[in-house]
Design a protein around this motif. Structure first.
Motif, mmCIF file in Angstrom:
data_model
loop_
_atom_site.group_PDB
_atom_site.id
_atom_site.type_symbol
_atom_site.label_atom_id
_atom_site.label_comp_id
_atom_site.label_asym_id
_atom_site.label_seq_id
_atom_site.Cartn_x
_atom_site.Cartn_y
_atom_site.Cartn_z
ATOM 1 N N ARG A 46 0.957 -1.067 0.069
ATOM 2 C CA ARG A 46 0.069 0.016 0.148
ATOM 3 C C ARG A 46 0.822 1.254 -0.029
ATOM 4 O O ARG A 46 0.478 2.285 -0.502
ATOM 5 N N MET B 137 0.877 8.117 -6.822
ATOM 6 C CA MET B 137 -0.092 6.965 -6.488
ATOM 7 C C MET B 137 -0.249 5.987 -7.652
ATOM 8 O O MET B 137 -0.358 6.456 -8.740
ATOM 9 N N PHE C 202 -11.142 -0.367 -9.817
ATOM 10 C CA PHE C 202 -9.841 -0.006 -9.051
ATOM 11 C C PHE C 202 -9.515 -0.677 -7.706
ATOM 12 O O PHE C 202 -10.400 -0.886 -6.893
ATOM 13 N N GLY C 203 -8.216 -0.598 -7.570
ATOM 14 C CA GLY C 203 -7.688 -1.285 -6.285
ATOM 15 C C GLY C 203 -7.341 -0.106 -5.551
ATOM 16 O O GLY C 203 -7.489 1.173 -5.832
ATOM 17 N N PRO C 204 -6.760 -0.330 -4.316
ATOM 18 C CA PRO C 204 -6.418 0.662 -3.255
ATOM 19 C C PRO C 204 -5.245 1.563 -3.596
ATOM 20 O O PRO C 204 -5.150 2.619 -3.063
ATOM 21 N N ARG D 235 0.910 4.003 -2.848
ATOM 22 C CA ARG D 235 1.585 5.168 -2.709
ATOM 23 C C ARG D 235 3.153 5.273 -2.544
ATOM 24 O O ARG D 235 3.793 4.851 -1.686
ATOM 25 N N TYR E 50 -16.402 8.530 -10.357
ATOM 26 C CA TYR E 50 -15.497 8.070 -9.530
ATOM 27 C C TYR E 50 -15.556 8.930 -8.022
ATOM 28 O O TYR E 50 -15.430 9.846 -8.285
ATOM 29 N N GLN F 162 -12.845 8.976 -4.581
ATOM 30 C CA GLN F 162 -11.787 8.676 -4.278
ATOM 31 C C GLN F 162 -11.619 9.305 -2.832
ATOM 32 O O GLN F 162 -11.249 10.413 -2.570
ATOM 33 N N PRO G 110 -10.069 9.624 1.446
ATOM 34 C CA PRO G 110 -8.867 9.519 1.597
ATOM 35 C C PRO G 110 -7.847 8.335 1.607
ATOM 36 O O PRO G 110 -6.550 8.264 1.485
ATOM 37 N N SER G 111 -8.354 7.179 1.692
ATOM 38 C CA SER G 111 -7.927 5.954 1.596
ATOM 39 C C SER G 111 -7.192 5.735 0.096
ATOM 40 O O SER G 111 -6.239 4.868 0.282
ATOM 41 N N GLY G 112 -7.705 6.410 -0.790
ATOM 42 C CA GLY G 112 -6.842 6.291 -2.151
ATOM 43 C C GLY G 112 -7.676 5.526 -2.995
ATOM 44 O O GLY G 112 -7.379 5.713 -4.267
ATOM 45 N N GLU G 113 -8.541 4.786 -2.711
ATOM 46 C CA GLU G 113 -9.056 3.565 -3.800
ATOM 47 C C GLU G 113 -10.244 4.576 -4.567
ATOM 48 O O GLU G 113 -10.595 5.140 -4.207
ATOM 49 N N LEU G 114 -10.159 4.392 -6.007
ATOM 50 C CA LEU G 114 -11.216 4.977 -6.773
ATOM 51 C C LEU G 114 -12.391 4.122 -6.911
ATOM 52 O O LEU G 114 -12.430 2.865 -7.133
ATOM 53 N N PHE H 293 -14.087 12.251 -9.109
ATOM 54 C CA PHE H 293 -13.662 12.454 -10.535
ATOM 55 C C PHE H 293 -14.666 11.958 -11.684
ATOM 56 O O PHE H 293 -15.294 11.074 -11.427
#
Lengths: 115, 115
Positions: A9, A89, A106-108, A111, B37, B39, B41-45, B91
Motif C-alpha cells: 500500500r 499513487m 480500481f484497487g486501493p 503510494r 468515481y 476517491q 482519503p484511503s486512495g481507492e477509486l 472524478f
C-alpha cells in the motif's frame, strides 16, 4: 464483493533504487490497467493488458518502467531506477473486457515516495 | 481529442447542504461513456455511475443524482443532504469509441463536508 488487490500500500525508496508493485485483478477480468496519479491530478494510463498481451503502453516510460502479466492474471509494475519525479499513487484497475463500454474497477493503490 | 474539465477544484459545504459537482467534456465521437468515481482519503477509486451517450435520462440513487445534458456536454453530479462521509475527491471520466478503453479523467473536485 470481488475487489482488485494491490501491494504494497505504501513504499518509500531512495532514488536510483528498484521498486515493484503487484496487482491481482477481479477474478475473470481479462483486462488489466496500470495508472499513475500525481498528487492533485486525475489518474493517467500507463499500460493496458488484454490477458497476457500489452494492448497499450504508449504512455509508459520504457527506459525505466516495465510491466508484465505473464499468465494473464496478476501483474507486476517495476521501476528501475526510481527518480524523484516518480513519487505518485500507482493504481491498478481491471475490467471484464477491453471495450470502451466496460467499467474499470480500481484497487486501493500503492503510494510511492522517492527520496 | 478527449478532454474532461472539472472547473471546481475544491468545494466546502456544511453537512446537510446540497452540492453539485460540475463536469464538462469534449469529444468528437458520437458514441461514448461517462463515469463518476469517488476517491476517499484511503486512495481507492470507487465507481459510482456509468452513462452512455444515447441515454440522457437523469439518474437518482439515494442521495446521489446525475444530470446528463448533451447540448452543453455536461454530466453534473449532485449530492443531496451531504454528509461528512461524502468528503472525498470526485472524478469525472470519459471513454470514447475511437479511443479503445482508455479512460480520460478530469482533474477532480475535492469535496469537504463539515459537521
Amino acid at each position: 464483493e470481488a475487489e482488485v488487490a494491490q501491494s504494497p500500500r505504501y513504499k518509500i525508496t531512495e532514488k536510483s533504487q528498484a521498486v515493484a508493485f503487484w496487482c491481482d485483478p477481479i477474478s475473470g477480468h481479462a483486462t488489466l490497467y496500470w495508472y499513475r496519479q500525481i498528487l492533485g491530478q486525475g489518474p493517467e494510463l500507463l499500460v493496458q493488458f488484454q490477458d497476457e498481451s500489452v494492448v497499450d503502453d504508449s504512455q509508459l516510460p520504457k527506459d525505466r518502467f516495465s510491466a508484465e502479466r505473464l499468465k494473464g492474471v496478476d501483474s507486476t509494475l517495476k521501476i528501475q531506477p526510481a527518480e524523484l519525479g516518480d513519487s505518485a499513487m500507482y493504481l491498478c484497475a481491471s475490467s471484464l473486457g477491453g471495450a470502451f463500454t466496460d467499467t474499470q474497477y480500481f484497487g486501493p493503490g500503492t503510494r510511492l515516495t522517492v527520496l | 481529442a478527449q478532454k474532461v474539465t472539472q472547473a471546481q477544484t475544491e468545494i466546502s459545504v456544511v453537512e446537510k447542504e446540497d452540492v453539485t459537482l460540475d463536469c464538462v467534456y469534449e469529444t468528437r465521437d458520437t458514441t461514448y461513456y461517462l463515469f463518476w468515481y469517488k476517491q476517499p482519503p484511503s486512495g481507492e477509486l470507487v465507481f459510482l455511475i456509468r452513462r452512455n451517450s444515447f441515454d440522457e435520462q437523469n439518474e437518482i440513487s439515494g442521495r446521489y443524482s446525475w444530470n446528463f445534458q448533451k447540448s452543453t456536454s455536461s454530466f453534473n453530479f449532485t449530492i443531496t443532504a451531504s454528509q461528512v462521509v461524502d468528503s472525498a475527491v470526485y472524478f469525472c471520466a470519459l471513454s470514447e469509441n475511437n479511443a479503445g478503453n482508455m479512460l480520460t479523467f478530469g482533474g477532480g473536485t475535492r469535496l469537504m463536508v463539515k459537521p
